[in-house]
Structures are given as C-alpha cells and as structure tokens.
Enzyme design. Structure first.
Site, PDB file in Angstrom:
ATOM      1  N   HIS A   1       8.758 -37.367-163.295  1.00 54.01           N
ATOM      2  CA  HIS A   1       7.561 -38.216-163.333  1.00 54.01           C
ATOM      3  C   HIS A   1       7.175 -38.692-164.726  1.00 54.01           C
ATOM      4  CE1 HIS A   1       3.823 -40.118-162.176  1.00 54.01           C
ATOM      5  NE2 HIS A   1       3.135 -39.327-162.967  1.00 54.01           N
TER       6      HIS A   1
ATOM      7  N   ASN B   1       5.246 -40.646-156.365  1.00 56.26           N
ATOM      8  CA  ASN B   1       4.141 -41.520-155.975  1.00 56.26           C
ATOM      9  C   ASN B   1       4.489 -42.998-155.999  1.00 56.26           C
ATOM     10  OD1 ASN B   1       4.166 -40.760-158.871  1.00 56.26           O
ATOM     11  ND2 ASN B   1       2.524 -42.261-159.049  1.00 56.26           N
ATOM     12  N   HIS B   2       5.508 -43.399-156.779  1.00 56.91           N
ATOM     13  CA  HIS B   2       5.867 -44.823-156.851  1.00 56.91           C
ATOM     14  C   HIS B   2       6.831 -45.260-155.740  1.00 56.91           C
ATOM     15  CE1 HIS B   2       3.717 -45.912-160.435  1.00 56.91           C
ATOM     16  NE2 HIS B   2       4.206 -44.868-161.086  1.00 56.91           N
TER      17      HIS B   2
ATOM     18  N   HIS C   1       7.411 -33.341-158.756  1.00 53.57           N
ATOM     19  CA  HIS C   1       7.056 -34.623-159.361  1.00 53.57           C
ATOM     20  C   HIS C   1       5.582 -34.554-159.743  1.00 53.57           C
ATOM     21  CE1 HIS C   1       8.029 -38.883-160.010  1.00 53.57           C
ATOM     22  NE2 HIS C   1       6.793 -39.137-159.637  1.00 53.57           N
TER      23      HIS C   1
END
Length: 262
Positions: free
Chosen positions: A175, A67-68, A150
């Site tokens: 994650h 997500n990052h 993740h």
C-alpha cells in the site's frame, strides 16, 4: 519452495518492468510461485482485463490488491471472473470477489490471504478477527500460507505480523509503495516485511509523476495524477524460502532491481 511476492505494480511502466526482469529473477532464485499486488496496475488506479491478461502472460500466478481495486468500474466484475485475483477479505458480505484462496501449484498447496488495515483507511471489518478465522480454516488444507496486509500504518502491519507469528508462513505489507528494510523471521517462524515497495517509475512520487503531486501539496486543490510511461523503473518485493514440511519461513530476501523502459 521459493515464493516471490512483488510490491504494488503501478501503471504501464511497472508492468513492462516486471515483464522485462521477471524471467531472469525466476531463473536466478529458482522461483516456484509468483504473487503480486496489482491494485494500481492500470494507469495507477484499478485494473482492466487487458492488464490482467498481460500480467498473467508475464508469469505472475496470483494477484492481491487493496482499496484501489474498485477505482475502475470495468475491473470490478473481474473479481468474480478470475479466481486468482483477490481483494481484501474484510470487506462486508456482498462485495464482489474473494479475499483468499488455496491453490495447487506444481503439486503443492499454497494459501494466499489478502487483508486490509483500518488505520487512516476505510472502517471495514476488523482485519485481525477476519484473518484469524480464515487461517484456522485454511490450515486444514495447507501449512503454507502467505498474507498480504494492505495498510497505511506501519504499527498496524507490524502488529499483524506478531499476531500471526507461528500461524502463517509469511506476512508482507503493501500500500505505501516504499520498501522497508525490516525483513526478518519472527520468533515463531513467520517471515515478515512491513512494506514490499513497488514496481513502477523510479523518478516519481509513489509511482506518480512528481509535478501533479507537488501541486496538490502546495495548492491543496485536486490534480490529475498520471503515471510515467517510460524512463527508469524499480522492481521491489521479497523472496520467501519456505520449509514445506512445517510451513515456516527458512529465509526472506529483500529484492530490489532497477531498469529502464525507453
């Protein structure tokens, strides 16, 4: 075949630590392929082209993320430029980049899939259905398939491991940046670990300077999170020994190394 999969690389200290230790680890374990999650590689948030080139030079062959990966605008176009940078496959159609690939490395075909969980995270496409469809298609090209799940929730990652048991070579979690001590081979031959851990500052909170994180918990107001530039670091991941003919895991070894950047 021996595959090294490294946990989330966090900031400059994580990158430099990998650069320092990776050559010896590759030699010690006769590593054929190196994969690493790099969603936090540029100052702890996202990626830049200079960071990607640096990590390629260190000897990492494929990058996964999470997500990052969207945190730095300049990093998003790289997902379409570099085939070997993956983002989670269960983002909607139209999102830049790709979530999986089959690469030929040292005359061997290997499939890498990046998938993202939904518990305590963005409500994107169901990772179980998405990954199943990808695996079925990928099996036409190779029996060696590694999945980076993740995700935040350990239950979701463990469920994914059992869901894919016997279908893929290994399922590794990323994650949370905290390495779990549950590496194993599942009943049908799939290697598994709930979280690989991270490559980053040892004296930190998930790779970030402690003071800002503590202030956030104490005061409940936004803080700027910085990544330490030097000091003790840790490098974590797993080594997956693959039986090439069957695509199953013969052995999975949890890796933990320490060092110092001065």
């Amino acid at each position: 075949m021996n595959i090294l999969f490294l946990g989330d690389i966090v900031g400059r200290i994580g990158r430099r630590g990998v650069g320092l230790l990776l050559p010896q680890i590759k030699k010690e374990f006769n590593i054929d392929l190196v994969v690493a999650n790099i969603e936090n590689a540029a100052s702890g948030f996202g990626i830049t082209e200079s960071v990607v080139k640096e990590l390629f030079e260190y000897g990492i062959d494929v990058f996964t993320s999470g997500n990052h990966i969207w945190d730095k605008k300049e990093g998003i176009p790289l997902l379409d430029i570099y085939e070997r940078i993956l983002r989670p496959a269960n983002y909607p159609l139209g999102v830049p980049g790709r979530g999986y690939l089959v690469l030929t490395h040292m005359d061997k075909k290997v499939g890498i899939i990046n998938i993202q969980g939904r518990i305590f995270m963005e409500p994107i496409e169901n990772p179980f259905y998405v990954v199943k469809n990808i695996v079925e298609e990928m099996k036409k090209d190779t029996k060696i398939i590694i999945v980076d799940v993740h995700a935040e929730a350990t239950s979701e990652k463990i469920a994914m491991g059992y869901f894919l048991d016997g279908m893929v070579t290994a399922v590794v979690g990323t994650h949370t940046h905290v390495q779990t001590a549950d590496e194993r081979i599942l009943p049908r031959g799939t290697g598994y670990i709930t979280d690989l851990g991270m490559c980053g500052a040892y004296d930190s909170i998930l790779g970030v300077e402690k003071e800002a994180v503590l202030k956030k918990f104490l005061l409940q107001i936004p803080q700027k999170f910085n990544v330490p530039e030097k000091g003790l670091f840790k490098m974590e991941g797993v080594i997956i020994e693959v039986e090439e003919e069957s695509g199953k895991t013969k052995n999975i070894i949890r890796l933990q190394r320490r060092g110092e950047i001065k």
